[in-house]
Scaffold this motif. Sequence first.
Motif, PDB file in Angstrom:
ATOM      1  N   LEU A 102     -43.426 108.793  78.762  1.00  0.00           N
ATOM      2  CA  LEU A 102     -44.991 108.167  78.833  1.00  0.00           C
ATOM      3  C   LEU A 102     -44.624 106.506  79.914  1.00  0.00           C
ATOM      4  O   LEU A 102     -45.660 105.856  80.002  1.00  0.00           O
ATOM      5  CB  LEU A 102     -45.168 107.840  76.978  1.00  0.00           C
ATOM      6  N   ASP A 109     -46.659 105.442  82.495  1.00  0.00           N
ATOM      7  CA  ASP A 109     -47.921 103.961  82.537  1.00  0.00           C
ATOM      8  C   ASP A 109     -47.429 103.100  84.059  1.00  0.00           C
ATOM      9  O   ASP A 109     -48.020 102.569  84.417  1.00  0.00           O
ATOM     10  CB  ASP A 109     -47.164 102.965  81.769  1.00  0.00           C
ATOM     11  N   ARG A 144     -51.974 109.230  79.690  1.00  0.00           N
ATOM     12  CA  ARG A 144     -50.968 108.670  80.268  1.00  0.00           C
ATOM     13  C   ARG A 144     -50.084 109.812  79.596  1.00  0.00           C
ATOM     14  O   ARG A 144     -49.481 110.183  80.180  1.00  0.00           O
ATOM     15  CB  ARG A 144     -51.004 107.795  78.860  1.00  0.00           C
TER      16      ARG A 144
END
Length: 91
Positions: free
Chosen positions: A65, A69, A8
């Motif tokens: 982040l 994703d 990630r």
Amino acid sequence: MKPTQKLRQTVALSLVKDMGPMAFKNALTAFGSIDRILGASAAEWRTVKGLGRLNRRELEDRKLLEMADVEIEKAFRQETDVLTFFDERYP
């Protein structure tokens, strides 16, 4: 499949404008880990060759982040492997 935190973070860094392979390697050499890269201060960033052009605000974006994703999920849905610098299959 749930992505690791390292994946990630690596994908998140790759989404930052001007964070190409050389800037990433310079940052990793300077800071030693992805956690340290993401936690480095603006003053620390200015000391690393090749990182001056990076937009510090992008690195501090809390949605970075989440954006990573989304990209990872797209790849997984297409049954595509996401390779990073840390993957032994990376060129």
